[in-house]
Design a protein around this motif. Sequence first.
Motif, mmCIF file in Angstrom:
data_model
loop_
_atom_site.group_PDB
_atom_site.id
_atom_site.type_symbol
_atom_site.label_atom_id
_atom_site.label_comp_id
_atom_site.label_asym_id
_atom_site.label_seq_id
_atom_site.Cartn_x
_atom_site.Cartn_y
_atom_site.Cartn_z
ATOM 1 N N MET A 1 10.419 24.153 111.008
ATOM 2 C CA MET A 1 9.594 24.666 112.091
ATOM 3 C C MET A 1 8.513 25.570 111.509
ATOM 4 O O MET A 1 8.646 26.120 110.420
ATOM 5 N N ARG A 2 7.425 25.743 112.278
ATOM 6 C CA ARG A 2 6.386 26.688 111.883
ATOM 7 C C ARG A 2 6.669 28.050 112.511
ATOM 8 O O ARG A 2 7.150 28.130 113.640
ATOM 9 N N ALA A 3 6.336 29.092 111.739
ATOM 10 C CA ALA A 3 6.655 30.447 112.193
ATOM 11 C C ALA A 3 5.689 31.437 111.578
ATOM 12 O O ALA A 3 5.063 31.180 110.546
ATOM 13 N N ALA A 4 5.554 32.597 112.228
ATOM 14 C CA ALA A 4 4.843 33.744 111.663
ATOM 15 C C ALA A 4 5.918 34.692 111.141
ATOM 16 O O ALA A 4 6.790 35.116 111.903
ATOM 17 N N TYR A 5 5.848 35.031 109.859
ATOM 18 C CA TYR A 5 6.938 35.780 109.235
ATOM 19 C C TYR A 5 6.413 36.655 108.114
ATOM 20 O O TYR A 5 5.256 36.542 107.691
ATOM 21 N N VAL A 6 7.284 37.576 107.660
ATOM 22 C CA VAL A 6 6.971 38.408 106.503
ATOM 23 C C VAL A 6 8.112 38.291 105.504
ATOM 24 O O VAL A 6 9.261 38.054 105.877
ATOM 25 N N GLU A 7 7.771 38.464 104.248
ATOM 26 C CA GLU A 7 8.775 38.460 103.180
ATOM 27 C C GLU A 7 9.067 39.868 102.685
ATOM 28 O O GLU A 7 9.983 40.075 101.900
ATOM 29 N N GLN A 8 8.284 40.839 103.166
ATOM 30 C CA GLN A 8 8.530 42.253 102.905
ATOM 31 C C GLN A 8 7.735 43.053 103.918
ATOM 32 O O GLN A 8 6.779 42.556 104.517
ATOM 33 N N LEU A 9 8.135 44.301 104.142
ATOM 34 C CA LEU A 9 7.408 45.158 105.063
ATOM 35 C C LEU A 9 6.041 45.492 104.487
ATOM 36 O O LEU A 9 5.875 45.617 103.277
ATOM 37 N N GLY A 10 5.059 45.648 105.383
ATOM 38 C CA GLY A 10 3.732 45.966 104.884
ATOM 39 C C GLY A 10 2.674 45.846 105.957
ATOM 40 O O GLY A 10 2.979 45.828 107.157
ATOM 41 N N PRO A 11 1.398 45.763 105.555
ATOM 42 C CA PRO A 11 0.285 45.695 106.501
ATOM 43 C C PRO A 11 0.214 44.313 107.158
ATOM 44 O O PRO A 11 0.997 43.413 106.823
ATOM 45 N N PRO A 12 -0.730 44.120 108.090
ATOM 46 C CA PRO A 12 -0.848 42.805 108.734
ATOM 47 C C PRO A 12 -1.025 41.654 107.744
ATOM 48 O O PRO A 12 -0.592 40.525 108.018
ATOM 49 N N GLU A 13 -1.631 41.956 106.596
ATOM 50 C CA GLU A 13 -1.845 40.921 105.591
ATOM 51 C C GLU A 13 -0.540 40.368 105.031
ATOM 52 O O GLU A 13 -0.523 39.312 104.377
ATOM 53 N N ALA A 14 0.569 41.074 105.280
ATOM 54 C CA ALA A 14 1.871 40.586 104.825
ATOM 55 C C ALA A 14 2.370 39.407 105.658
ATOM 56 O O ALA A 14 3.290 38.698 105.243
ATOM 57 N N ILE A 15 1.794 39.202 106.833
ATOM 58 C CA ILE A 15 2.255 38.137 107.723
ATOM 59 C C ILE A 15 1.812 36.781 107.185
ATOM 60 O O ILE A 15 0.637 36.572 106.857
ATOM 61 N N ARG A 16 2.735 35.876 107.110
ATOM 62 C CA ARG A 16 2.477 34.496 106.689
ATOM 63 C C ARG A 16 2.701 33.566 107.872
ATOM 64 O O ARG A 16 3.507 33.842 108.754
ATOM 65 N N TYR A 17 2.010 32.437 107.863
ATOM 66 C CA TYR A 17 2.239 31.397 108.865
ATOM 67 C C TYR A 17 2.516 30.100 108.117
ATOM 68 O O TYR A 17 1.697 29.634 107.329
ATOM 69 N N GLY A 18 3.717 29.568 108.328
ATOM 70 C CA GLY A 18 4.075 28.355 107.604
ATOM 71 C C GLY A 18 5.435 27.841 108.014
ATOM 72 O O GLY A 18 5.990 28.231 109.049
ATOM 73 N N GLU A 19 6.001 26.968 107.193
ATOM 74 C CA GLU A 19 7.258 26.306 107.496
ATOM 75 C C GLU A 19 8.454 27.154 107.059
ATOM 76 O O GLU A 19 8.482 27.688 105.956
ATOM 77 N N LEU A 20 9.421 27.267 107.956
ATOM 78 C CA LEU A 20 10.718 27.860 107.660
ATOM 79 C C LEU A 20 11.800 26.930 108.187
ATOM 80 O O LEU A 20 11.540 26.096 109.065
ATOM 81 N N ALA A 21 12.994 27.093 107.679
ATOM 82 C CA ALA A 21 14.107 26.301 108.207
ATOM 83 C C ALA A 21 14.344 26.665 109.669
ATOM 84 O O ALA A 21 14.288 27.832 110.054
ATOM 85 N N ALA A 22 14.616 25.652 110.485
ATOM 86 C CA ALA A 22 14.911 25.896 111.895
ATOM 87 C C ALA A 22 16.215 26.660 112.026
ATOM 88 O O ALA A 22 17.153 26.466 111.248
ATOM 89 N N PRO A 23 16.333 27.544 112.997
ATOM 90 C CA PRO A 23 17.569 28.316 113.158
ATOM 91 C C PRO A 23 18.715 27.448 113.656
ATOM 92 O O PRO A 23 18.504 26.480 114.391
ATOM 93 N N VAL A 24 19.909 27.814 113.247
ATOM 94 C CA VAL A 24 21.126 27.146 113.734
ATOM 95 C C VAL A 24 21.844 28.144 114.638
ATOM 96 O O VAL A 24 22.311 29.188 114.171
ATOM 97 N N PRO A 25 21.936 27.877 115.930
ATOM 98 C CA PRO A 25 22.534 28.860 116.844
ATOM 99 C C PRO A 25 24.025 29.045 116.582
ATOM 100 O O PRO A 25 24.744 28.093 116.275
ATOM 101 N N GLY A 26 24.471 30.279 116.706
ATOM 102 C CA GLY A 26 25.882 30.581 116.590
ATOM 103 C C GLY A 26 26.612 30.305 117.884
ATOM 104 O O GLY A 26 26.012 29.844 118.873
ATOM 105 N N PRO A 27 27.901 30.613 117.944
ATOM 106 C CA PRO A 27 28.704 30.301 119.142
ATOM 107 C C PRO A 27 28.257 31.046 120.395
ATOM 108 O O PRO A 27 28.509 30.578 121.509
#
Length: 323
Positions: free
Chosen positions: A1-27
């Motif tokens: 899936m596509r998502a807006a995410y960060v790999e570390q805390l920081g300024p707005p420039e830390a935000i990435r937009y790209g592919e991540l694994a889709a979530p698997v819902p728990g019980p």
Amino acid sequence: MRAAYVEQLGPPEAIRYGELAAPVPGPDEVLVDVGATTVNPVDVFVRSGVFRTPLEFPFVIGRDLVGTVASAGGGFAVGDAVWCNSLGHGGRQGAAAEQAAVPVDRLYPLPPGVPPEVAVAVVHPAAAAYLALFTHGGLCSGETVLAGGAAGNVGAALVVLAVRAGARVIATASAGDHDYCRELGASEVVDYRDPELTRRLAELAPDGVDLHVDTSGHNDLASAVALLAHRGRIVLMAGAQDEPVLPVGPLYMKDASVRGFAISHATTGELASAATTLNDLFSRDLLRPRAMETLPLSAAAEVHRRMERGELHGRRVVLRTGC
């Protein structure tokens, strides 16, 4: 899936937009196909590290979503229209993605006929207003509420909710927003830039204010306490780095109280109570953003930049997936 995410805390420039694994819902979770999300000041606090909360990287940003159920569970059926306003903190991944795994006790049905963009724009500020007024402020019918910054997102919801509860609302706002505040239901509106602001407010509430809620983030507690009625309450809901002086003597002589409130600490029961009221107001077409802009999810970093620069001024930006 596509998502807006960060790999570390920081300024707005830390935000990435790209592919991540889709979530698997728990019980105790439901998989939701996200249609739209938005950006709140608290999202900026989490992404920058101002508000510290457990996170797992890569971390999908964002609190709020409106979407449809992708996998049945917890009383929800596939295709149900739903919303949530409490992802993206406390160890939960965020909403700024094409799919999200949402805990059942944080997921609510969206009433029929409510535009998703409208709902996602108001579920966070309106829930904050509800919790400030009722959960923390103990508002009762017939009381007087001072709503500071009443033309903003949270402030407007404060006025609507307080008036619907039978309270009298005195609002502060810039001169150009007075008509808007009256349309929302405020009895009186005063320009917050008025050099005689405290005196004018005191004249409008000669018996004092029962509940004082200022959304501006600049908490003048000396003036607020002076305006309070006997056993009046001040709810602090903005101003993470504000350090006002508390006039202890006048506060205790009035049997008054000051209470801090951050929606991030709301319990699931408190959030559910707010959701019930919000859905009722949605059904009556009584909750709408004043100004709204729609952009693709890929614009998340730019919206964070605009918010930090103070450029939104009450405008709600909705980020749509699939654009």
